[in-house]
Motif scaffolding. Structure first.
Motif, PDB file in Angstrom:
ATOM      1  N   THR A 161      20.923  22.924  36.105  1.00 59.76           N
ATOM      2  CA  THR A 161      20.808  24.371  36.317  1.00 59.76           C
ATOM      3  C   THR A 161      21.326  25.132  35.102  1.00 59.76           C
ATOM      4  OG1 THR A 161      21.098  24.052  38.700  1.00 59.76           O
ATOM      5  CG2 THR A 161      21.474  26.269  37.842  1.00 59.76           C
ATOM      6  N   ALA A 162      22.447  24.693  34.557  1.00 57.42           N
ATOM      7  CA  ALA A 162      22.989  25.339  33.361  1.00 57.42           C
ATOM      8  C   ALA A 162      22.047  25.156  32.171  1.00 57.42           C
ATOM      9  CB  ALA A 162      24.367  24.773  33.040  1.00 57.42           C
ATOM     10  N   ARG A 163      21.459  23.977  32.040  1.00 60.99           N
ATOM     11  CA  ARG A 163      20.539  23.701  30.935  1.00 60.99           C
ATOM     12  C   ARG A 163      19.268  24.534  31.057  1.00 60.99           C
ATOM     13  NH1 ARG A 163      20.459  18.139  30.577  1.00 60.99           N
ATOM     14  NH2 ARG A 163      22.212  18.381  29.215  1.00 60.99           N
ATOM     15  N   ALA A 164      18.872  24.876  32.296  1.00 63.39           N
ATOM     16  CA  ALA A 164      17.636  25.640  32.511  1.00 63.39           C
ATOM     17  C   ALA A 164      17.715  27.036  31.914  1.00 63.39           C
ATOM     18  CB  ALA A 164      17.335  25.717  34.004  1.00 63.39           C
ATOM     19  N   GLU A 165      18.934  27.548  31.745  1.00 65.70           N
ATOM     20  CA  GLU A 165      19.068  28.878  31.142  1.00 65.70           C
ATOM     21  C   GLU A 165      18.693  28.872  29.660  1.00 65.70           C
ATOM     22  OE1 GLU A 165      22.974  30.327  32.005  1.00 65.70           O
ATOM     23  OE2 GLU A 165      22.667  30.133  34.172  1.00 65.70           O
ATOM     24  N   GLN A 166      18.871  27.729  28.968  1.00 60.54           N
ATOM     25  CA  GLN A 166      18.505  27.635  27.558  1.00 60.54           C
ATOM     26  C   GLN A 166      17.106  27.048  27.360  1.00 60.54           C
ATOM     27  OE1 GLN A 166      21.698  26.494  28.481  1.00 60.54           O
ATOM     28  NE2 GLN A 166      22.679  28.342  27.717  1.00 60.54           N
ATOM     29  N   ASP A 167      16.793  25.947  28.087  1.00 62.73           N
ATOM     30  CA  ASP A 167      15.527  25.242  27.876  1.00 62.73           C
ATOM     31  C   ASP A 167      14.964  24.805  29.227  1.00 62.73           C
ATOM     32  OD1 ASP A 167      13.370  23.862  26.933  1.00 62.73           O
ATOM     33  OD2 ASP A 167      14.526  22.349  25.847  1.00 62.73           O
ATOM     34  N   VAL A 168      14.056  25.617  29.757  1.00 62.24           N
ATOM     35  CA  VAL A 168      13.500  25.372  31.086  1.00 62.24           C
ATOM     36  C   VAL A 168      12.691  24.081  31.118  1.00 62.24           C
ATOM     37  CG1 VAL A 168      11.938  26.281  32.854  1.00 62.24           C
ATOM     38  CG2 VAL A 168      13.468  27.826  31.632  1.00 62.24           C
ATOM     39  N   ALA A 206      14.942  21.083  31.216  1.00 64.40           N
ATOM     40  CA  ALA A 206      15.607  21.001  32.519  1.00 64.40           C
ATOM     41  C   ALA A 206      14.653  20.468  33.577  1.00 64.40           C
ATOM     42  CB  ALA A 206      16.140  22.371  32.919  1.00 64.40           C
TER      43      ALA A 206
END
Length: 150
Positions: A44-51, A54
């Motif tokens: 979820t945290a990674r999705a904010e930078q690279d969907v 993620a």
């Protein structure tokens, strides 16, 4: 002359063994759930930078978790169907020399045994079909996750 037959275990000991197995399974399941929750939080945290990355990681995680579980449930269904087919052939439920059923379970013969075997065969088939359908659904979901670039 000496008997080589092993004396039956006390019923309370058998119950304690089963309870211990369930307790260990629950403990392992809770630990795995905690690990999975941490991993999902990272995704979820990674999705904010690279969907896209993620989604790829989520697809991998879904495949790594669901496919082995579904393979196991399908295998259990196949084993249940095999045991039921043997029971139908023998006219005895559970079948002789079956390691799937407890040794001290009440044996049924004749028409009631065939009826139980047919029910077990149907349940095993349902388990296999549901496992295959769920595997197909997980495969479809992960494929969509990987194909979506938005």
């Amino acid at each position: 002359m000496e008997s080589t037959a092993m004396p039956p275990r006390p019923r309370s000991r058998a119950i304690l063994i089963r309870l211990a197995v369930v307790a260990v399974a629950v403990a392992v399941g809770l630990q795995l759930q905690a690990v999975l929750n941490e991993r999902l939080a990272e995704i979820t945290a990674r999705a904010e930078q690279d969907v896209v990355a993620a989604r790829a990681e989520l697809a991998f995680l879904m495949r790594a978790v669901f496919f082995p579980v579904l393979a196991l449930t399908a295998a259990i269904g196949v084993i249940l169907m095999r045991s039921a087919r043997i029971a139908l052939r023998e006219g005895r439920f559970p079948p002789a020399k079956s390691r799937l059923w407890r040794a001290d379970v009440r044996v049924v013969i004749g028409a009631p045994a065939r009826q139980r075997a047919r029910v077990a065969l149907g349940l095993g088939l349902a388990l296999v079909l549901c496992s295959l359908a769920a595997a197909g659904l997980v495969g479809w979901i992960t494929r969509v996750l990987l194909l979506c670039r938005a």
